[in-house]
Design an enzyme around this catalytic site. Structure first.
Site, PDB file in Angstrom:
ATOM      1  N   LEU A   1      49.132  42.762  35.251  1.00  0.00           N
ATOM      2  CA  LEU A   1      49.127  41.512  36.007  1.00  0.00           C
ATOM      3  C   LEU A   1      47.761  40.851  35.848  1.00  0.00           C
ATOM      4  CD1 LEU A   1      50.823  42.640  39.363  1.00  0.00           C
ATOM      5  CD2 LEU A   1      51.897  41.467  37.433  1.00  0.00           C
ATOM      6  N   ASP A   2      47.730  39.519  35.825  1.00  0.00           N
ATOM      7  CA  ASP A   2      46.465  38.801  35.753  1.00  0.00           C
ATOM      8  C   ASP A   2      45.606  39.120  36.975  1.00  0.00           C
ATOM      9  OD1 ASP A   2      47.149  37.540  33.350  1.00  0.00           O
ATOM     10  OD2 ASP A   2      48.132  35.884  34.398  1.00  0.00           O
ATOM     11  N   ARG A   3      44.302  38.886  36.857  1.00  0.00           N
ATOM     12  CA  ARG A   3      43.377  39.216  37.939  1.00  0.00           C
ATOM     13  C   ARG A   3      43.842  38.660  39.288  1.00  0.00           C
ATOM     14  NH1 ARG A   3      37.511  39.872  38.520  1.00  0.00           N
ATOM     15  NH2 ARG A   3      37.176  39.453  36.304  1.00  0.00           N
TER      16      ARG A   3
END
Length: 304
Positions: A139-141
């Site tokens: 997942l993105d930050r």
């Protein structure tokens, strides 16, 4: 000579891939040269690198201790690193972990010793150096929600196969800009601009993507939607909603308007539903695991 016995965390891999991971600081050409020169043997015999590792295999390194240590990534000092918050563990058994990743935490570090979910999980599982990468999705930050982790190499491989065969339904909750109503299927082809670290959707290409959505609520400036990801490509959801004029709220990279209280894109991976699976993770068939929707997604924002 240094001898290492392989544990369950090392099995089921090509021997050369294991070596490149085990000697994380050694250039790959050096690892292959050591194999050719018989400075590394498997069970006392010359190895080509295409062997598949098994439990109890013995690896012989005909190297000095200094050289051996220089190729290994040192263990991180746990006292100076963040630990996994046990409240973030959604599910755990002998094979897998399902973690609720918070906003602001990288899935994988972008530089040495950077705090990340993978590092926290490695310390929780007491993995040594680069035994293997436990995380099976990313997942993105600033995207929160479910991340699946294998507790040994066999579980990692089984989870990776489940994701690759699309034997899992991933559901997201998002806040998008504008008044989006009804349901829809977004299709197209995704293109990655590596330099800009962003993706684009077009009508033609080599990588098809499919995103399904259903609107849960609509306000004056923002709408909350439920999303089912039929394909899982980097930035797929963010690029798809930008392409229809409804970028995710708070997503500056894709043109989203600011959303009160958000650190970035308003996106949360809310559930995993395992379809029919087999093998060591067959018991996950038909099981669904969920996380609570973060309060920020439910708040009565003044712009809603």
């Amino acid at each position: 000579m240094i001898e290492v016995s392989l544990t369950k965390n090392h099995v089921g891999r090509r021997f050369d891939k294991f070596l490149c991971s085990y000697f994380a600081l050694a250039p790959k050409q050096v690892v292959y040269k050591l194999l050719r020169k018989k400075r590394i043997k498997l069970n006392g015999c010359r190895a080509n690198g295409d062997e598949i590792t098994a439990l109890g295999d013995k690896v012989m390194f005909y190297l000095s201790q200094e050289t051996f240590d220089s190729f290994r990534k040192p263990l991180k000092n746990a006292e100076n690193m963040s630990v996994l918050d046990k409240e973030a563990i959604v599910y755990e058994d002998e094979y897998i972990l399902l973690i609720n990743k918070p906003v602001g935490l990288l899935t994988h570090p972008s530089k040495p010793d950077e705090d990340s979910l993978s590092g926290r999980v490695a310390r929780y599982l007491n993995l040594q150096g680069d035994d293997f990468s436990a995380l099976c999705n990313r997942l993105d930050r600033n995207t929160s929600g479910l991340v699946a982790c294998g507790k040994d190499m066999a579980a990692v491989q089984a989870l990776n196969a489940i994701f690759a065969k699309r034997q899992i339904i991933k559901t997201y909750i998002a806040v998008v800009c504008g008044r989006l109503q009804g349901v829809g299927h977004l299709r197209g082809y995704i293109h990655k601009d590596i330099a800009a670290n962003r993706s684009y959707i077009s009508k033609n290409g080599k990588t098809p993507v499919h995103t399904e959505y259903a609107t849960l609520s609509t306000g004056l400036e923002f709408s909350t939607v439920k999303i089912i990801l039929h394909t899982g490509k980097s930035h797929q959801i963010r690029a798809h909603f930008e392409s229809i004029g409804h970028p995710l709220a708070g997503d500056k990279k894709y043109g989203g308007k600011p959303y009160k209280g958000s650190l970035g894109q308003m996106l949360h991976c809310s559930s995993f539903c395992f379809l029919q699976t087999d093998g060591i993770l067959g018991y996950l068939s038909k099981q669904t695991f969920t996380t609570p929707t973060p309060p920020l997604f439910l708040q009565k924002n003044s712009k809603n």
